[in-house]
Scaffold this motif. Structure first.
Motif, mmCIF file in Angstrom:
data_model
loop_
_atom_site.group_PDB
_atom_site.id
_atom_site.type_symbol
_atom_site.label_atom_id
_atom_site.label_comp_id
_atom_site.label_asym_id
_atom_site.label_seq_id
_atom_site.Cartn_x
_atom_site.Cartn_y
_atom_site.Cartn_z
ATOM 1 N N ASP A 57 6.097 10.926 2.930
ATOM 2 C CA ASP A 57 5.793 10.982 1.331
ATOM 3 C C ASP A 57 6.882 10.372 0.432
ATOM 4 O O ASP A 57 6.462 9.615 -0.279
ATOM 5 C CB ASP A 57 5.503 12.418 0.905
ATOM 6 N N LYS A 199 -1.574 6.084 4.728
ATOM 7 C CA LYS A 199 -2.319 6.245 3.404
ATOM 8 C C LYS A 199 -3.873 6.695 3.845
ATOM 9 O O LYS A 199 -4.369 7.255 2.921
ATOM 10 C CB LYS A 199 -2.031 5.216 2.273
ATOM 11 N N PRO A 295 5.412 19.825 -1.525
ATOM 12 C CA PRO A 295 4.590 18.842 -2.247
ATOM 13 C C PRO A 295 4.427 19.151 -3.747
ATOM 14 O O PRO A 295 4.099 20.389 -4.205
ATOM 15 C CB PRO A 295 2.941 19.380 -1.461
ATOM 16 N N TYR A 297 1.884 16.649 -5.703
ATOM 17 C CA TYR A 297 0.776 16.076 -5.928
ATOM 18 C C TYR A 297 0.063 15.657 -4.597
ATOM 19 O O TYR A 297 0.484 14.960 -4.042
ATOM 20 C CB TYR A 297 0.698 15.064 -7.047
ATOM 21 N N GLU A 298 -1.162 15.704 -4.424
ATOM 22 C CA GLU A 298 -1.867 15.182 -3.604
ATOM 23 C C GLU A 298 -2.359 13.607 -3.899
ATOM 24 O O GLU A 298 -2.347 13.551 -5.000
ATOM 25 C CB GLU A 298 -3.259 16.147 -2.939
ATOM 26 N N LYS A 299 -2.745 13.010 -2.808
ATOM 27 C CA LYS A 299 -3.162 11.590 -3.270
ATOM 28 C C LYS A 299 -4.532 11.638 -3.745
ATOM 29 O O LYS A 299 -5.429 12.555 -3.416
ATOM 30 C CB LYS A 299 -3.273 11.067 -1.847
ATOM 31 N N GLN A 301 -5.122 12.818 -6.740
ATOM 32 C CA GLN A 301 -4.976 13.945 -7.509
ATOM 33 C C GLN A 301 -5.169 13.689 -8.992
ATOM 34 O O GLN A 301 -4.096 12.993 -9.407
ATOM 35 C CB GLN A 301 -3.984 15.120 -7.577
ATOM 36 N N ASP A 322 -0.890 7.998 -4.185
ATOM 37 C CA ASP A 322 -0.452 8.531 -3.122
ATOM 38 C C ASP A 322 0.010 9.910 -3.348
ATOM 39 O O ASP A 322 0.285 10.387 -4.567
ATOM 40 C CB ASP A 322 0.883 7.707 -2.661
ATOM 41 N N SER A 323 0.249 10.514 -2.046
ATOM 42 C CA SER A 323 0.747 12.007 -2.396
ATOM 43 C C SER A 323 2.460 11.910 -2.953
ATOM 44 O O SER A 323 2.986 11.095 -2.477
ATOM 45 C CB SER A 323 0.644 12.650 -1.013
ATOM 46 N N SER A 325 5.925 14.205 -2.942
ATOM 47 C CA SER A 325 6.766 15.393 -2.451
ATOM 48 C C SER A 325 8.180 14.988 -2.705
ATOM 49 O O SER A 325 8.646 14.219 -2.994
ATOM 50 C CB SER A 325 6.496 15.336 -0.763
#
Length: 397
Positions: A57, A199, A295, A297-299, A301, A322-323, A325
């Protein structure tokens, strides 16, 4: 009503981060950054000519050994081949159930193969299995020809993608990794390519398979066994790609996920599969013993939205590309940081799916420690006359 958005949206959110020591996060999508100095005193991957260990990440380097040395990548080349396949699927130019006709050229490939026959048709799904699990050179060329018309044009696409990723030490001459003059890469560049491939989260549905069958139930049934034995023998490993030629020796780009932290380890130039697997296992052991991620944010989101009167979709969601972290040494005390969301000025219609419209920054005081593109997840076009009339009418009530 304005043709453009002239808007800067700033959102500050409290998040946890390191108070003592350092926080590591990714600054650019297309490179890895060196932040961990402790690794300089370590002696890992002793059997390999070159090695690198990164957290996916953030892209931060946890260990580095001659990672900029240009070496033949052998079948790890297929990481780029799979990346272009996954991009074509995402763009709708290819589907998993499509049947691909195998050319004589593809069927003639030597080295590791799934023994395709000229004129045979096989689904993209099965060809991906053949590449990811068995490292099939014939499957790689069949997919290259399907996407680009010829392997030569596909190789041009590979090298163009290398440039897009900002890589300076990679050049491909084929889609397979078979020996060729001026075909080279580095551990660093392979890690960046692996980061880009991951990704596409579905790719590990293929690279994590230990054994499977092609043409199952037919007289031409073919048993696939993963060339990456760590997917079976190291907890959390679910990819990515092995490589071997006499010149390259034994190579491996591996990825593992444990406790929400995904790592990528690359080794080149080991003298045996045992030494190669030992070096990668040692790198992964080090990562999960010493570091943690949090983490944010998630991808994809949604992080904010804005109203756009002249768009066909009045409320436009803005999501992470993208995620996101943060990475920190285990046992570090955590304090608070902020995240800032900035939407670009002068965004114009129409917008294509995936268009970058802003940035999400993770900041610690005055320092920006992470920056991620914000995008739209669908096409946004001009509103039609009826939509504009309805919105104008509603504004009076």
């Amino acid at each position: 009503m304005l043709k453009r958005i002239s808007l800067i949206l700033l959102v500050v959110v409290s998040m946890v981060v390191i108070g003592q020591g350092s926080v590591f996060a990714h600054h650019e999508e297309n490179h890895v950054s060196s932040e961990v100095s402790e690794s300089e005193s370590l002696d890992l991957a002793t059997h390999s000519k070159s090695a690198i260990l990164i957290e996916r990440d953030t892209g931060n380097i946890l260990y580095d050994k001659n990672s900029s040395e240009k070496l033949p990548p052998a079948s790890m080349t297929k990481i780029m081949t799979m990346l272009l396949i996954m991009e074509a699927i995402e763009k709708g130019e290819l589907s998993l159930d499509e049947q691909v006709r195998v050319s004589e050229n593809a069927a003639s490939m030597g080295g590791s193969q799934i023994f395709l026959e000229a004129g045979e048709e096989m689904s993209v799904d099965d060809l991906l299995k053949g590449i990811a699990i068995a490292s099939g050179n014939d499957a790689s060329v069949a997919m290259a020809e399907r996407i680009a018309g010829s392997e030569q044009v596909f190789v041009e696409m590979m090298n163009k993608k290398v440039e897009q990723l900002g890589l300076k030490s990679t050049n491909f001459q084929n889609s397979t990794g078979l020996p060729a003059d001026n075909h080279y890469s580095t551990a660093h560049d392979m890690a960046v390519m692996a980061k880009a491939l991951l990704k596409y989260e579905d790719i590990t549905n293929y690279t994590s398979i230990y054994e499977d069958y092609l043409r199952k139930g037919s007289e031409d049934e073919f048993w696939l066994v993963n060339t990456n034995k760590l997917v079976r023998f190291y907890e959390g490993v679910d990819g990515l790609k092995t490589g071997y030629t006499n010149e390259a020796q034994y190579c491996l780009t591996a990825t593992a996920e444990k406790n929400g932290m995904r790592t990528i380890a690359v080794v080149l130039g080991a003298e045996s599969t045992k030494e190669r697997n030992s070096d990668v296992s040692q790198l992964l052991d080090y990562a999960y013993a010493k570091f943690d991620t949090k983490p944010l944010y998630e991808k994809n989101q949604a992080v904010t939205s804005f109203e756009w009167l002249k768009a066909n979709k009045q409320k436009v969601d803005v999501v992470t590309s993208d995620s996101v972290s943060i990475l920190f040494p285990k046992g570090t005390d955590l304090n608070k940081i902020d995240t800032k969301i900035t939407i670009n000025q002068d965004i114009e219609l129409p917008l294509e799916k995936g268009t970058m419209v802003g940035k999400l920054q993770v900041v610690e005081g005055e320092d920006t420690i992470s920056e991620t593109d914000l995008i739209v997840l669908e096409d946004i076009n001009h509103a039609n006359v009826f939509q504009l009339f309805k919105r104008t009418f509603q504004s009076f009530f």
